[in-house]
Design a protein around this motif. Sequence first.
Motif, PDB file in Angstrom:
ATOM      1  N   VAL A 312      42.612  23.501  44.886  1.00  0.00           N
ATOM      2  CA  VAL A 312      41.273  23.688  44.308  1.00  0.00           C
ATOM      3  C   VAL A 312      40.970  25.186  44.363  1.00  0.00           C
ATOM      4  N   VAL A 313      40.738  25.751  43.190  1.00  0.00           N
ATOM      5  CA  VAL A 313      40.564  27.210  43.125  1.00  0.00           C
ATOM      6  C   VAL A 313      39.155  27.552  42.642  1.00  0.00           C
ATOM      7  N   ASP A 314      38.422  28.203  43.534  1.00  0.00           N
ATOM      8  CA  ASP A 314      37.090  28.696  43.158  1.00  0.00           C
ATOM      9  C   ASP A 314      37.248  30.188  42.871  1.00  0.00           C
ATOM     10  N   LEU A 315      37.369  30.491  41.569  1.00  0.00           N
ATOM     11  CA  LEU A 315      37.610  31.894  41.204  1.00  0.00           C
ATOM     12  C   LEU A 315      36.350  32.732  41.430  1.00  0.00           C
ATOM     13  N   ALA A 316      36.592  33.994  41.727  1.00  0.00           N
ATOM     14  CA  ALA A 316      35.456  34.919  41.757  1.00  0.00           C
ATOM     15  C   ALA A 316      34.998  35.076  40.304  1.00  0.00           C
ATOM     16  N   GLY A 317      33.720  35.394  40.123  1.00  0.00           N
ATOM     17  CA  GLY A 317      33.188  35.430  38.761  1.00  0.00           C
ATOM     18  C   GLY A 317      33.563  36.690  38.001  1.00  0.00           C
ATOM     19  N   SER A 318      33.852  36.476  36.729  1.00  0.00           N
ATOM     20  CA  SER A 318      34.074  37.662  35.899  1.00  0.00           C
ATOM     21  C   SER A 318      32.712  38.335  35.712  1.00  0.00           C
ATOM     22  N   GLU A 319      32.689  39.624  35.645  1.00  0.00           N
ATOM     23  CA  GLU A 319      31.393  40.287  35.505  1.00  0.00           C
ATOM     24  C   GLU A 319      31.514  41.593  34.733  1.00  0.00           C
ATOM     25  N   ARG A 320      30.420  41.936  34.052  1.00  0.00           N
ATOM     26  CA  ARG A 320      30.332  43.246  33.416  1.00  0.00           C
ATOM     27  C   ARG A 320      29.718  44.159  34.456  1.00  0.00           C
ATOM     28  N   ILE A 321      30.460  45.224  34.781  1.00  0.00           N
ATOM     29  CA  ILE A 321      30.042  46.099  35.871  1.00  0.00           C
ATOM     30  C   ILE A 321      28.607  46.616  35.635  1.00  0.00           C
ATOM     31  N   ASP A 322      28.314  46.955  34.372  1.00  0.00           N
ATOM     32  CA  ASP A 322      26.989  47.505  34.092  1.00  0.00           C
ATOM     33  C   ASP A 322      25.891  46.483  34.378  1.00  0.00           C
ATOM     34  N   LYS A 323      26.242  45.166  34.111  1.00  0.00           N
ATOM     35  CA  LYS A 323      25.226  44.133  34.311  1.00  0.00           C
ATOM     36  C   LYS A 323      25.097  43.736  35.784  1.00  0.00           C
ATOM     37  N   SER A 324      26.236  43.700  36.486  1.00  0.00           N
ATOM     38  CA  SER A 324      26.176  43.245  37.885  1.00  0.00           C
ATOM     39  C   SER A 324      25.678  44.360  38.800  1.00  0.00           C
ATOM     40  N   ILE A 337      38.707  41.901  40.887  1.00  0.00           N
ATOM     41  CA  ILE A 337      38.467  40.536  40.375  1.00  0.00           C
ATOM     42  C   ILE A 337      38.774  40.484  38.880  1.00  0.00           C
ATOM     43  N   ASN A 338      38.245  41.437  38.151  1.00  0.00           N
ATOM     44  CA  ASN A 338      38.436  41.451  36.693  1.00  0.00           C
ATOM     45  C   ASN A 338      39.905  41.611  36.330  1.00  0.00           C
ATOM     46  N   LEU A 339      40.620  42.442  37.115  1.00  0.00           N
ATOM     47  CA  LEU A 339      42.050  42.640  36.838  1.00  0.00           C
ATOM     48  C   LEU A 339      42.824  41.333  36.979  1.00  0.00           C
ATOM     49  N   SER A 340      42.550  40.625  38.096  1.00  0.00           N
ATOM     50  CA  SER A 340      43.300  39.384  38.316  1.00  0.00           C
ATOM     51  C   SER A 340      42.917  38.330  37.281  1.00  0.00           C
ATOM     52  N   LEU A 341      41.621  38.291  36.893  1.00  0.00           N
ATOM     53  CA  LEU A 341      41.211  37.317  35.876  1.00  0.00           C
ATOM     54  C   LEU A 341      41.811  37.654  34.521  1.00  0.00           C
ATOM     55  N   SER A 342      41.939  38.960  34.258  1.00  0.00           N
ATOM     56  CA  SER A 342      42.537  39.318  32.968  1.00  0.00           C
ATOM     57  C   SER A 342      44.030  38.989  32.978  1.00  0.00           C
ATOM     58  N   ALA A 343      44.687  39.127  34.133  1.00  0.00           N
ATOM     59  CA  ALA A 343      46.107  38.722  34.231  1.00  0.00           C
ATOM     60  C   ALA A 343      46.236  37.221  33.980  1.00  0.00           C
TER      61      ALA A 343
END
Length: 555
Positions: A312-324, A337-343
């Motif tokens: 069971v994988v609870d991924l960290a959330g993708s985010e726009r740096i400017d928004k977060s 986080i974004n790098l691994s999600l993009s991979a």
Amino acid sequence: MASGSYRNGAPKVSSKLDRPPSAGYSTPKPSTKSRQPAGPASGLRRSNSGSNSVKDDAGVPGRVRVAVRLRPRNVEEMEADVDFADCVELLPELKRLKLRKNNWDSETYEFDEILTEFASQKRVYEGVAKPVVESVLEGYNGTVMAYGQTGTGKTFTLGRLGEEDIAARGIMVRAMEDILAGVSPDADSVSVSYMQLYMETIQDLLVPTNDNIAIVEDPKTGDVSVPGATIVEIRDQSSFLELLRLGEAHRFAANTKLNTESSRSHAILMVHVRRSSKGRNDRENFPAENGNASPLVTSFRPPIVRKSKLVVVDLAGSERIDKSGSDGHTLEEAKSINLSLSALGKCINSLAENNAHVPFRDSKLTRLLRDSFGGTARTSLVVTIGPSPRHRGETASTIMFGQRAMKVENMVKLKEEFDYKSLCRRLDIELDKLIAENERQQKDFEDEVEKIRAEAQSRLAEADKTYMIALENEKAKYEEDYMESVKRLEEQLIANKQIISNDTIGAENHARNMENIPGEEVCRAFFLYTLFFFYLAFIDGIHSYDRSLFFHAFT
Ligand SMILES: Nc1ncnc2c1ncn2[C@@H]1O[C@H](COP(=O)(O)OP(=O)(O)OP(=O)(O)O)[C@@H](O)[C@H]1O
């Protein structure tokens, strides 16, 4: 009120339907559909079960199932009176959603499940995870994963413990309940590891000092494991909840503009299920000449075990740096986080397009999820979206991620193995029993021999005694006879002497009488005594018997 399809009445007409092949999870049927196996670079669509495997199961195709879940509006969104329909329109009955591109154009997508903001946690579990859990109990690997923009409800969907409200329990808790209910506590086992992938290192959430855990890939089978992680055997639900609480406390989180408790790591829960498979495949694996397995073969046949794994994988959330509003360390975390999600996205694209090369090695997340996408597991993905049109871009990107994931087809395989360890244990017990039985029989035999020997000795002693008594009686009888003869001779002698003294008639008569005395009587006595004497000498070996007696009668 923000809503999906219900807000403006009837569903709008779709302008485009990007519809992936639909496939369910029910009973896997061998497919006639030929999908080109991936090349060695992927190496995952055909995984052998290893040298212990009962049979080489080629597997059956099983597409990744994808559900979309909409988070209800939060306080901020209610205050802003955001209109979700401006962005996405949900059509749950049709299992479709419309993504509005602009005022006059929209695209419609089909998913396996559309879960509105009113969907209960139970409904989400049953639609997303239950089929995977059931197949894990049957011996298949399974993955349930949540993907989505930060703050859209991934942890809520998967990790809620539901301590204060039992209805709020998330997928992890419900899955363990079903697993524990489905296994036999005596014959089967359930164990758990809980880790987080943070800034490209895997850390044990149960023992946080255990960080930098290595991922191990079996080059033959493609199996992915993390042997360095702590594994805890689970016997009841309360001990599992305790572990989840412990893990949650160690998980990295931060307060960002989009989520006050934003997870900064990917959490990975691995549930290992080991079930003994009784009486299956017996004939197949140990055929006898006449088709019937002999009892001997049956008793020494290695038991078959099914080893499966629910991830069971609870991924960290993708985010726009400017928004977060991430900066400093949080910014580094967000980039990682974004790098691994993009991979992950790239791997899913490659798989969806059936490319020969899938870049699994680009990140630890994709290495960990190798078996879940394009591998041998049944995979169910829930993509979470928020209601705010402010995040239209992120929502659209999440939906497209889900759409591509739906095109990924795994080769679902049953993992059965011969349990040689258990056979060894059984044979050891069997051997101990045989040794004990042999020792018992040996002792019984020795006891029996001893009994027979004692009996024989007692009979011999009895015979000796009887013989001695008989001998003594015989001896006494001969002695008596002898004494009787001697007595008679003496009486005869005395009588003769008297006659001689009284009768003085003539020397001739006297001489004649004297000659007659030893005649018949003396010969008889002499014979008896000789017999008696030699008898004694022969039987008793009494050579020293008083020989004087022998001549006593004649002196
Ligand atoms: N279906 C839902 N019903 C009610 N509240 C929800 C639901 N989904 C999410 N929430 C609430 O929204 C907030 C954000 O949810 P959550 O932390 O699960 O998001 P997330 O996707 O895991 O975020 P991140 O990626 O930042 O970790 C939480 O306060 C959670 O309670």
